[in-house]
Design a protein around this motif. Structure first.
Motif, PDB file in Angstrom:
ATOM      1  N   MET A 233     -32.276  22.505 -20.682  1.00 13.79           N
ATOM      2  CA  MET A 233     -32.271  24.316 -20.694  1.00 13.79           C
ATOM      3  C   MET A 233     -32.825  24.485 -21.673  1.00 13.79           C
ATOM      4  SD  MET A 233     -27.748  23.702 -19.053  1.00 13.79           S
ATOM      5  CE  MET A 233     -27.881  25.913 -20.207  1.00 13.79           C
TER       6      MET A 233
ATOM      7  N   LEU B 143     -28.721  18.477 -18.386  1.00 16.52           N
ATOM      8  CA  LEU B 143     -28.966  19.242 -18.696  1.00 16.52           C
ATOM      9  C   LEU B 143     -29.493  20.176 -20.177  1.00 16.52           C
ATOM     10  CD1 LEU B 143     -28.679  21.986 -16.236  1.00 16.52           C
ATOM     11  CD2 LEU B 143     -26.347  21.529 -16.940  1.00 16.52           C
TER      12      LEU B 143
ATOM     13  N   ILE C  99     -32.595  27.682 -16.593  1.00 16.30           N
ATOM     14  CA  ILE C  99     -31.738  26.181 -14.935  1.00 16.30           C
ATOM     15  C   ILE C  99     -30.596  26.670 -16.683  1.00 16.30           C
ATOM     16  CG2 ILE C  99     -31.423  24.081 -15.796  1.00 16.30           C
ATOM     17  CD1 ILE C  99     -34.470  23.266 -16.147  1.00 16.30           C
TER      18      ILE C  99
ATOM     19  N   ALA D 162     -26.978  22.249 -10.843  1.00 10.80           N
ATOM     20  CA  ALA D 162     -28.288  22.381 -11.222  1.00 10.80           C
ATOM     21  C   ALA D 162     -29.357  23.633 -10.362  1.00 10.80           C
ATOM     22  CB  ALA D 162     -28.645  21.904 -12.377  1.00 10.80           C
ATOM     23  N   LYS D 163     -29.324  24.165 -11.560  1.00 15.22           N
ATOM     24  CA  LYS D 163     -30.569  25.248 -10.552  1.00 15.22           C
ATOM     25  C   LYS D 163     -31.917  25.436 -11.250  1.00 15.22           C
ATOM     26  CE  LYS D 163     -26.865  27.346  -7.545  1.00 15.22           C
ATOM     27  NZ  LYS D 163     -25.626  27.131  -8.791  1.00 15.22           N
ATOM     28  N   LEU D 164     -32.873  25.464 -11.333  1.00 22.16           N
ATOM     29  CA  LEU D 164     -34.351  25.856 -11.756  1.00 22.16           C
ATOM     30  C   LEU D 164     -34.525  26.852 -10.979  1.00 22.16           C
ATOM     31  CD1 LEU D 164     -36.486  25.527 -14.070  1.00 22.16           C
ATOM     32  CD2 LEU D 164     -37.267  23.274 -12.792  1.00 22.16           C
TER      33      LEU D 164
ATOM     34  N   LEU E 230     -31.207  18.623  -8.792  1.00 23.79           N
ATOM     35  CA  LEU E 230     -31.744  19.862  -9.006  1.00 23.79           C
ATOM     36  C   LEU E 230     -31.955  20.259  -7.926  1.00 23.79           C
ATOM     37  CD1 LEU E 230     -32.704  21.538 -11.966  1.00 23.79           C
ATOM     38  CD2 LEU E 230     -34.124  19.938 -11.950  1.00 23.79           C
TER      39      LEU E 230
ATOM     40  N   ASN F 234     -35.580  27.513 -21.368  1.00 24.21           N
ATOM     41  CA  ASN F 234     -34.421  28.817 -21.139  1.00 24.21           C
ATOM     42  C   ASN F 234     -35.426  30.030 -21.871  1.00 24.21           C
ATOM     43  OD1 ASN F 234     -33.174  27.680 -18.734  1.00 24.21           O
ATOM     44  ND2 ASN F 234     -31.322  27.397 -20.054  1.00 24.21           N
TER      45      ASN F 234
ATOM     46  N   PHE G 136     -34.162  16.853 -17.281  1.00 25.44           N
ATOM     47  CA  PHE G 136     -33.301  16.748 -17.015  1.00 25.44           C
ATOM     48  C   PHE G 136     -32.982  15.110 -16.708  1.00 25.44           C
ATOM     49  CE2 PHE G 136     -30.798  16.991 -12.302  1.00 25.44           C
ATOM     50  CZ  PHE G 136     -29.729  17.469 -12.996  1.00 25.44           C
TER      51      PHE G 136
ATOM     52  N   ALA H  89     -39.375  19.657 -16.924  1.00 22.88           N
ATOM     53  CA  ALA H  89     -38.034  20.179 -16.945  1.00 22.88           C
ATOM     54  C   ALA H  89     -36.987  19.397 -15.968  1.00 22.88           C
ATOM     55  CB  ALA H  89     -37.437  21.666 -16.299  1.00 22.88           C
TER      56      ALA H  89
ATOM     57  N   SER I 171     -42.368  23.345 -15.196  1.00 21.73           N
ATOM     58  CA  SER I 171     -40.571  22.653 -13.931  1.00 21.73           C
ATOM     59  C   SER I 171     -41.134  21.118 -13.735  1.00 21.73           C
ATOM     60  CB  SER I 171     -40.990  23.564 -12.829  1.00 21.73           C
ATOM     61  OG  SER I 171     -41.268  24.986 -13.307  1.00 21.73           O
TER      62      SER I 171
ATOM     63  N   VAL J 283     -35.494  23.847  -7.183  1.00 26.84           N
ATOM     64  CA  VAL J 283     -36.030  24.863  -7.613  1.00 26.84           C
ATOM     65  C   VAL J 283     -36.246  25.716  -6.930  1.00 26.84           C
ATOM     66  CG1 VAL J 283     -38.256  24.828  -8.290  1.00 26.84           C
ATOM     67  CG2 VAL J 283     -37.304  22.886  -8.748  1.00 26.84           C
TER      68      VAL J 283
END
Length: 190
Positions: A181, A177, A102, A127-129, A87, A185, A172, A168, A165, A89
């Motif tokens: 999300m 995931l 995310i 995965a990207k936050l 992940l 989100n 995760f 999150a 965050s 960030v």
């Protein structure tokens, strides 16, 4: 279960706690919450955190933003972590300041740190936050804005978003995931 949590940013006091370094700040908050601490290691500041039967290898690359992929790939390979258990960030100009997002895939969106990771792992499927920083700056002033500090009015929102965050990252790793999300989100920060 091992996870690689990467915060994107630049090293150096002049970049500390700027919008562009929010990835560093989120990862540092996660480590602090779980009683860890950073040590300088190959290509990154690194901390290993154990929580709920999981191991988190947390890195803040020391390569500068444009070469973030070198640190990401080195630690992913060294710790034998699959891309699906990473992940990243980062700050996102395209998202308003009151949003987090995310996704399990997606382009670099012009972000040099993501571009570097994408080129290094030859994939966008990680995965990207994305931490919204907004785009409230005059034309031609993007660099000054991104490398600037949060305003006093923004600080309470940012503090809440950092906490969310961290949550999150935990979701995760423990629930997957989709759960992460769902948790962030559609969340709006006031």
């Amino acid at each position: 279960m091992k996870f690689l949590i990467t915060g994107l940013g630049n090293i150096g006091n002049e970049y500390a706690h700027t919008r562009h370094n929010i990835g560093f700040d989120v990862v540092a908050a996660f480590i602090q919450k779980h009683g860890g601490s950073f040590k300088q290691d190959r290509l990154a500041y690194v901390s290993e955190v154990k929580w709920k039967g999981r191991i988190f290898i947390c890195i803040c690359p020391t390569t500068f933003m444009n070469l973030s992929g070198k640190a990401f790939k080195y630690w992913m390979d060294k710790e034998k972590i699959g891309l699906e258990n990473t992940l990243t960030v980062l700050d996102d100009l395209a998202l308003p300041i009151h949003k987090l997002r995310i996704r399990g895939t997606g382009s670099d969106g012009g972000h040099n740190g993501l571009k570097s990771i994408q080129e290094t792992v030859n994939s966008v499927a990680y995965a990207k936050l994305r931490f919204g920083i907004g785009n409230d700056f005059p034309k031609g002033m993007q660099s000054d804005f991104v490398l600037g500090k949060w305003t006093k009015a923004e600080e309470p929102i940012i503090k809440n978003k950092i906490e969310k965050s961290v949550e999150a990252i935990e979701i995760f790793a423990t629930q997957g995931l989709n759960a992460a999300m769902n948790a962030v989100n559609n969340y709006a920060f006031d």
